[in-house]
Design a protein around this motif. Sequence first.
Motif, short mmCIF file in Angstrom:
data_model
loop_
_atom_site.label_atom_id
_atom_site.label_comp_id
_atom_site.label_asym_id
_atom_site.label_seq_id
_atom_site.Cartn_x
_atom_site.Cartn_y
_atom_site.Cartn_z
N GLU A 22 16.96 31.96 6.83
CA GLU A 22 15.88 31.95 7.78
C GLU A 22 15.41 30.48 8.05
O GLU A 22 14.93 30.10 9.37
N LEU A 23 15.23 29.91 7.09
CA LEU A 23 14.83 28.30 7.08
C LEU A 23 15.67 27.33 7.80
O LEU A 23 15.41 26.75 8.68
N ASP A 24 17.03 27.65 7.57
CA ASP A 24 17.95 26.94 8.39
C ASP A 24 18.03 27.24 9.83
O ASP A 24 18.21 26.12 10.63
N THR A 25 17.92 28.44 10.06
CA THR A 25 17.92 28.88 11.49
C THR A 25 16.62 28.07 12.26
O THR A 25 16.92 27.57 13.33
N LEU A 127 11.79 27.11 22.25
CA LEU A 127 12.77 26.74 21.51
C LEU A 127 14.15 27.30 21.84
O LEU A 127 14.40 28.45 21.99
N PRO A 128 15.05 26.36 21.73
CA PRO A 128 16.57 26.75 22.16
C PRO A 128 17.06 27.62 20.73
O PRO A 128 16.59 27.81 19.94
N ALA A 129 18.25 28.30 21.37
CA ALA A 129 18.96 29.11 20.11
C ALA A 129 19.62 27.91 19.05
O ALA A 129 19.74 26.97 19.39
N ALA A 130 19.62 28.60 17.80
CA ALA A 130 20.14 27.69 16.59
C ALA A 130 21.51 26.90 17.08
O ALA A 130 21.74 25.93 16.72
N GLU A 131 22.28 27.84 17.84
CA GLU A 131 23.65 27.42 18.24
C GLU A 131 23.57 26.28 19.15
O GLU A 131 24.74 25.52 19.26
N ASP A 132 22.57 25.93 19.81
CA ASP A 132 22.47 24.60 20.72
C ASP A 132 22.16 23.33 19.66
O ASP A 132 22.23 22.02 20.34
N TRP A 133 22.03 23.61 18.57
CA TRP A 133 21.74 22.25 17.69
C TRP A 133 23.16 21.41 17.57
O TRP A 133 24.16 22.22 17.46
N LYS A 134 22.88 20.00 17.73
CA LYS A 134 23.92 19.38 17.74
C LYS A 134 23.93 18.29 16.21
O LYS A 134 23.03 17.69 16.09
N ASP A 135 24.59 18.45 15.54
CA ASP A 135 24.88 17.59 14.02
C ASP A 135 24.89 16.41 14.49
O ASP A 135 25.86 15.73 15.04
N PRO A 136 23.89 15.56 13.96
CA PRO A 136 23.53 14.26 14.15
C PRO A 136 24.46 13.32 13.23
O PRO A 136 24.56 12.01 13.35
N SER A 137 25.22 14.05 12.38
CA SER A 137 26.03 13.28 11.44
C SER A 137 25.24 12.24 10.55
O SER A 137 25.68 11.01 10.67
#
Length: 577
Positions: A22-25, A127-137
């Motif tokens: 849940e925290l990750d999401t 807030l967008p869905a968690a799937e919209d997150w982009k890994d900033p590397s």
Amino acid sequence: MALVACADPVDATGDTVFTYAELDTEARRVAAGLQRELAPGSRVLVRAEGAEFVRGFLGCLYAGMVAVPLPPISDNRRHRERMAAVVADTQADVVLVSAEDRQRIADRTRDTGLEAARPLALTEMELPAAEDWKDPSAGTSDIAFIQYTSGSTSRPKGVPVSHGNILGNAAHSMRMTGATRADRWGGWLPMHHDFGLVYQLLTPLVMGASTALMDASAFLRRPYSWLRLIHRCGITVSGGPNFAYDLCCRTVTDEQMAGVDLSSWSSAVNGSEPISAAVMARFAERFAPFGLRPAAMTAGYGLAEGTVCVTLSPPRVPPTVTRVDAVRLSRDEFVPVGPDAGVEARMLVGCGPAHTDEFDLRIVDPASLRVRADGEVGEIWLRGPSVVQGYWQREEESRESFDATTAEGEGGFLRTGDLGVVHEGQLYITGRIKEVLVVNGRNLYPHDIEEVARESHPALSTGVGAAFTAFSLDGAEQVVLVHEYQSTDRGETALAEAVSRIRARVAAEFAVALPGVILVRRGQVRRTSSGKIQRAGTRQAWLEGALRVLHQDLSEPLTRLLARHRTASEPGEMTRR
């Protein structure tokens, strides 16, 4: 379970609980929302409490942005000046707030700089869905957050902590504490302080343990609530500054402890300010009837420039306490003495092993820069993976503090400004050379106290003052102010009124007491040829009776310290010892 954010430390009804999933999401959703608004590397102010702070802070890290935790907004002028300096220093465009604080902050942003930062309330954002997150590397050398030094100065220094610093120090803290993933951390420490943010929140999350958080203001209003939180959440690792343990000893009643069991508490860390052996002993004795084991008491040393934790006393055994000659210690001499030595002694608490895998530590003569031998007092120098790269936007100060070289040619050290000694493998903190006073876990700057004192009374306005600390014989650190007084009225009533005004103004501005105020004639505060105040020199002159004192008002511990120091300085005293 990863996190419990407790609205009320005594009552579980309002708890917000997060699993790691849940925290990750939540962090991904907040990060995706921030990525819509800001570029990678942007600084984001975070002014929230509990669950909202955690969501916002982790969202910044997930977004590849730099989080800047802020303390609660106050009406205090100096606090507002400090806040404005932080905002200007970071050039942040956004401040994350809780919904209930958004309007309150909007109404109170005058002179804080926050009027230039757009407030975003996470609970009101779509807030967008968690799937919209982009890994900033993000890499280990990238900055995760900027920790601004606590205190009264209007020019606070930013300490940029990298992802690598967090990972290394979290693993180090786990080793030093002896904790495992089965342990539960938690407590009241504020998130704008490294002890709270890194040690209480990030360390358990990084290492896969869990943590329970309560509001710092709840502890200050009801100190017993900290102990009740430990009981109801089964917390094993929790800590605070020395004043927190002392406050509990003085204020918590048996009625407030009814039904409380502290037997789960295996690591009660005392750090962030000078540690009193007497306070640790009183705390262990006071709460032993409620299950607290003496071996749970832990002493530590750390600083923001080292991420947080440098060393801790070994787990499951009480800290080592060494009796030393108090007068010799005031001269930076570490002389252990027995109980029958016939001299006034100070009890120093060992803060843990001086040499660890994470830090390369040296004790160095601050003048000659030569490395000192075990048993000799000097400045603590550090290097290692947990030491940050420098201060934010302060190249000259960074070079001076973070790239020191010993006379023997060893380089790359952080000069902490703290004085210490290594004795039988343990690090003991004996004082400071840098001009900063640590009171109740806060850094206060002498020139700020001196300025307020000068403004408090007409007879002080044209003179100068010197603020410093003195360790009383019971190990407590007491703030002392020596100030020049210029007036034709030198009667006791007038002098006492000046002292009263000084104390009232300092208390109002900084919320601290002044146990020692000494009014002196013009020219008595020691200064360099260029006019710079010599606080250490003034302190020594006061201790030795070399000041022309008009009036002094001292706490009982300071009175004892002064009498003992002057007795020990009489001719023949050193010979007798």
